[in-house]
Motif scaffolding. Structure first.
Motif, PDB file in Angstrom:
ATOM      1  N   ARG A  23       0.836  -1.209   0.000  1.00  0.00           N
ATOM      2  CA  ARG A  23       0.000   0.000   0.000  1.00  0.00           C
ATOM      3  C   ARG A  23       0.858   1.241   0.000  1.00  0.00           C
ATOM      4  O   ARG A  23       1.953   1.278   0.572  1.00  0.00           O
ATOM      5  CB  ARG A  23      -0.978  -0.017   1.180  1.00  0.00           C
ATOM      6  CG  ARG A  23      -0.514   0.503   2.546  1.00  0.00           C
ATOM      7  CD  ARG A  23       0.734  -0.095   3.099  1.00  0.00           C
ATOM      8  NE  ARG A  23       0.977   0.168   4.490  1.00  0.00           N
ATOM      9  CZ  ARG A  23       1.660   1.228   4.982  1.00  0.00           C
ATOM     10  NH1 ARG A  23       2.170   2.124   4.193  1.00  0.00           N
ATOM     11  NH2 ARG A  23       1.833   1.354   6.281  1.00  0.00           N
ATOM     12  N   ALA A  25       0.437   5.108   1.314  1.00  0.00           N
ATOM     13  CA  ALA A  25      -0.502   5.677   2.290  1.00  0.00           C
ATOM     14  C   ALA A  25      -0.195   7.138   2.625  1.00  0.00           C
ATOM     15  O   ALA A  25       0.221   7.457   3.742  1.00  0.00           O
ATOM     16  CB  ALA A  25      -0.486   4.821   3.558  1.00  0.00           C
ATOM     17  N   PRO A  26      -0.390   8.048   1.688  1.00  0.00           N
ATOM     18  CA  PRO A  26      -0.077   9.450   1.977  1.00  0.00           C
ATOM     19  C   PRO A  26      -1.133  10.109   2.872  1.00  0.00           C
ATOM     20  O   PRO A  26      -2.268   9.639   2.940  1.00  0.00           O
ATOM     21  CB  PRO A  26      -0.085  10.099   0.591  1.00  0.00           C
ATOM     22  CG  PRO A  26      -1.061   9.277  -0.194  1.00  0.00           C
ATOM     23  CD  PRO A  26      -0.928   7.871   0.332  1.00  0.00           C
ATOM     24  N   SER A  27      -0.728  11.164   3.548  1.00  0.00           N
ATOM     25  CA  SER A  27      -1.681  11.974   4.329  1.00  0.00           C
ATOM     26  C   SER A  27      -2.048  13.189   3.479  1.00  0.00           C
ATOM     27  O   SER A  27      -1.157  13.947   3.112  1.00  0.00           O
ATOM     28  CB  SER A  27      -1.036  12.451   5.635  1.00  0.00           C
ATOM     29  OG  SER A  27      -0.708  11.336   6.418  1.00  0.00           O
ATOM     30  N   GLU A  59      -4.420   8.673   4.606  1.00  0.00           N
ATOM     31  CA  GLU A  59      -4.342   8.712   6.074  1.00  0.00           C
ATOM     32  C   GLU A  59      -4.765  10.111   6.518  1.00  0.00           C
ATOM     33  O   GLU A  59      -3.942  11.002   6.751  1.00  0.00           O
ATOM     34  CB  GLU A  59      -2.926   8.331   6.512  1.00  0.00           C
ATOM     35  CG  GLU A  59      -2.556   6.952   5.939  1.00  0.00           C
ATOM     36  CD  GLU A  59      -1.638   6.129   6.806  1.00  0.00           C
ATOM     37  OE1 GLU A  59      -0.707   6.688   7.406  1.00  0.00           O
ATOM     38  OE2 GLU A  59      -1.857   4.896   6.880  1.00  0.00           O
ATOM     39  N   TYR A 216      -1.859   7.912  14.627  1.00  0.00           N
ATOM     40  CA  TYR A 216      -1.175   7.273  13.487  1.00  0.00           C
ATOM     41  C   TYR A 216      -0.907   5.799  13.785  1.00  0.00           C
ATOM     42  O   TYR A 216      -1.214   4.925  12.966  1.00  0.00           O
ATOM     43  CB  TYR A 216       0.139   8.026  13.186  1.00  0.00           C
ATOM     44  CG  TYR A 216       1.083   7.206  12.342  1.00  0.00           C
ATOM     45  CD1 TYR A 216       0.730   6.824  11.049  1.00  0.00           C
ATOM     46  CD2 TYR A 216       2.309   6.772  12.842  1.00  0.00           C
ATOM     47  CE1 TYR A 216       1.584   6.038  10.272  1.00  0.00           C
ATOM     48  CE2 TYR A 216       3.163   5.990  12.075  1.00  0.00           C
ATOM     49  CZ  TYR A 216       2.798   5.628  10.794  1.00  0.00           C
ATOM     50  OH  TYR A 216       3.632   4.844  10.040  1.00  0.00           O
ATOM     51  N   VAL A 220      -2.767   2.949  11.467  1.00  0.00           N
ATOM     52  CA  VAL A 220      -1.917   2.289  10.471  1.00  0.00           C
ATOM     53  C   VAL A 220      -1.883   0.774  10.723  1.00  0.00           C
ATOM     54  O   VAL A 220      -1.951  -0.026   9.783  1.00  0.00           O
ATOM     55  CB  VAL A 220      -0.503   2.933  10.462  1.00  0.00           C
ATOM     56  CG1 VAL A 220       0.396   2.351  11.512  1.00  0.00           C
ATOM     57  CG2 VAL A 220       0.160   2.816   9.112  1.00  0.00           C
ATOM     58  N   ARG A 234       7.745   1.900   3.215  1.00  0.00           N
ATOM     59  CA  ARG A 234       7.615   3.320   3.553  1.00  0.00           C
ATOM     60  C   ARG A 234       8.995   3.875   3.885  1.00  0.00           C
ATOM     61  O   ARG A 234       9.976   3.135   3.936  1.00  0.00           O
ATOM     62  CB  ARG A 234       6.644   3.497   4.721  1.00  0.00           C
ATOM     63  CG  ARG A 234       7.073   2.747   5.953  1.00  0.00           C
ATOM     64  CD  ARG A 234       6.008   2.790   7.036  1.00  0.00           C
ATOM     65  NE  ARG A 234       6.375   1.956   8.170  1.00  0.00           N
ATOM     66  CZ  ARG A 234       5.533   1.567   9.102  1.00  0.00           C
ATOM     67  NH1 ARG A 234       4.269   1.928   9.057  1.00  0.00           N
ATOM     68  NH2 ARG A 234       5.941   0.821  10.100  1.00  0.00           N
ATOM     69  N   LEU A 238      10.101   6.344   9.275  1.00  0.00           N
ATOM     70  CA  LEU A 238       9.070   5.639  10.046  1.00  0.00           C
ATOM     71  C   LEU A 238       9.555   4.299  10.598  1.00  0.00           C
ATOM     72  O   LEU A 238       8.800   3.569  11.227  1.00  0.00           O
ATOM     73  CB  LEU A 238       7.819   5.435   9.181  1.00  0.00           C
ATOM     74  CG  LEU A 238       7.092   6.747   8.838  1.00  0.00           C
ATOM     75  CD1 LEU A 238       6.012   6.518   7.791  1.00  0.00           C
ATOM     76  CD2 LEU A 238       6.495   7.369  10.096  1.00  0.00           C
TER      77      LEU A 238
HETATM   78  N1  GLU Z   1       0.789   8.574   6.205  1.00  0.00           N
HETATM   79  C1  GLU Z   1       2.193   8.463   6.424  1.00  0.00           C
HETATM   80  C2  GLU Z   1       2.917   9.587   5.697  1.00  0.00           C
HETATM   81  O1  GLU Z   1       2.351  10.189   4.814  1.00  0.00           O
HETATM   82  C3  GLU Z   1       2.762   7.146   5.946  1.00  0.00           C
HETATM   83  C4  GLU Z   1       2.413   6.068   6.878  1.00  0.00           C
HETATM   84  C5  GLU Z   1       2.930   4.697   6.556  1.00  0.00           C
HETATM   85  O2  GLU Z   1       3.295   4.434   5.393  1.00  0.00           O
HETATM   86  O3  GLU Z   1       2.918   3.871   7.444  1.00  0.00           O
HETATM   87  O4  GLU Z   1       4.053   9.844   6.032  1.00  0.00           O
END
Ligand code: GLU
Length: 304
Positions: A23, A25-27, A59, A216, A220, A234, A238
């Motif tokens: 996946r 998963a941008p915010s 997200e 978060y 997640v 990612r 993180l």
């Molecule tokens: N939403 C997070 C971001 O944009 C990424 C989270 C993830 O990939 O676990 O930095």
């Protein structure tokens, strides 16, 4: 006799039942830039190599900063980049119930407590030289950890804003396996190797914020499990947080994905973005005449 472990599983971490699931998963709290493009492209390439599916997840739990126009812009930018996703995107803001249910299970296990502290109170109690978490924030000094239940209930009933924290020591007592906790890291050769992780370094993390009923870490982990994500790809920024994610997976009895934390796009001065690209939104690069193929090539990708 028990079947030997599936060879594919050992090599790629793929779920035995089916195809790998990845996946991006941008915010949607701003426009996508080259760092996002890089992360999406790494995901797409790995999905292709593994014969997996690639999902898109927004997200957007921070309802004050995330906006529909950023989401619409992200969809446009990703299409311009040449990326295709399987199925419609998942929006975290539509799943607060699932996060609340999971937090509720931790509360039922006696592993959470309400925290009434402000950021300023925490900073003052932690002191300038106090211990920090892996992101550099003061480690929560435990001010609210031992508030009697009756008093906490009264304050909540009186409408005092509060967050919900994980009692890290209690959670570790409950869920830490004898050999300690590890994550399965995917190497560039696509084999997995166990790497020890240390959730205690984060202290009593926030599970639900004052202004949003999740965090978060919670959303997640819950989403990766509900969406059947087998490979979390990612940024390196993180990687340390994965310790908390592994602990939550243990506590909730959720499957353990394989992790690949890619490098960040850095400029010559060590910033997160290639200087030639600046921290410019992808749509600005596009407006300036940069072609998608050119951007991809500058990030090291011959194809989307
Ligand atoms: N939403 C997070 C971001 O944009 C990424 C989270 C993830 O990939 O676990 O930095």
């Amino acid at each position: 006799m028990q079947q030997p472990a599936n060879a594919d599983e050992a090599v790629t971490g793929a779920s035995v039942q089916g195809r790998p699931v990845l996946r991006f998963a941008p915010s949607p709290n701003g426009y996508l830039h080259a760092g996002h493009a890089y992360s999406a492209l790494v995901n797409a390439r790995l999905a292709r190599r593994l014969g997996g599916r690639l999902l898109l997840r927004f997200e957007d739990i921070d309802l004050t900063r995330c906006r529909p126009e950023f989401e619409a812009a992200a969809l446009e930018d990703l299409e311009w980049l040449g990326l295709r996703f399987d199925g419609p995107p998942r929006r975290q803001s539509e799943h607060f119930d699932a996060y609340a249910a999971h937090i509720g299970r931790l509360t039922a296990m006696g592993l959470t407590y309400p925290c009434f502290c402000s950021r300023r109170q925490i900073a003052a109690a932690a002191g300038p030289d106090g211990p920090r978490d892996p992101d550099g924030a003061p480690l929560y000094p435990g001010l609210c950890r031992h508030i009697p239940a009756g008093e906490a209930r009264r304050r909540i009933a009186a409408g005092e804003p509060h967050a919900l924290r994980l009692d890290m020591a209690a959670a570790l007592r409950r869920a830490l396996p004898p050999g300690g906790l590890a994550m399965r890291r995917l190497t560039p050769a696509l084999v997995t190797e166990p790497v020890p992780v240390d959730p205690a370094a984060w202290g009593d993390v926030v599970l639900a914020r004052k202004e949003t009923p999740t965090s978060y870490h919670v959303s997640v982990v819950v989403d990766d499990a509900l969406q059947g994500v087998t490979h979390v790809v990612r940024g390196q920024d993180l990687e340390a947080a994965t310790a908390v994610h592994r602990l939550l997976q243990q506590l909730w009895g959720l499957p353990e994905p394989v992790y690949f934390h890619h490098r960040l796009v850095r400029d010559e001065t060590g910033g997160k973005l290639a200087k030639s690209l600046g921290s410019k939104p992808l749509r600005q690069l596009r407006a300036e005449g940069v072609a998608a193929a050119e951007l991809r090539a500058s990030l090291g990708f011959a194809e989307p």
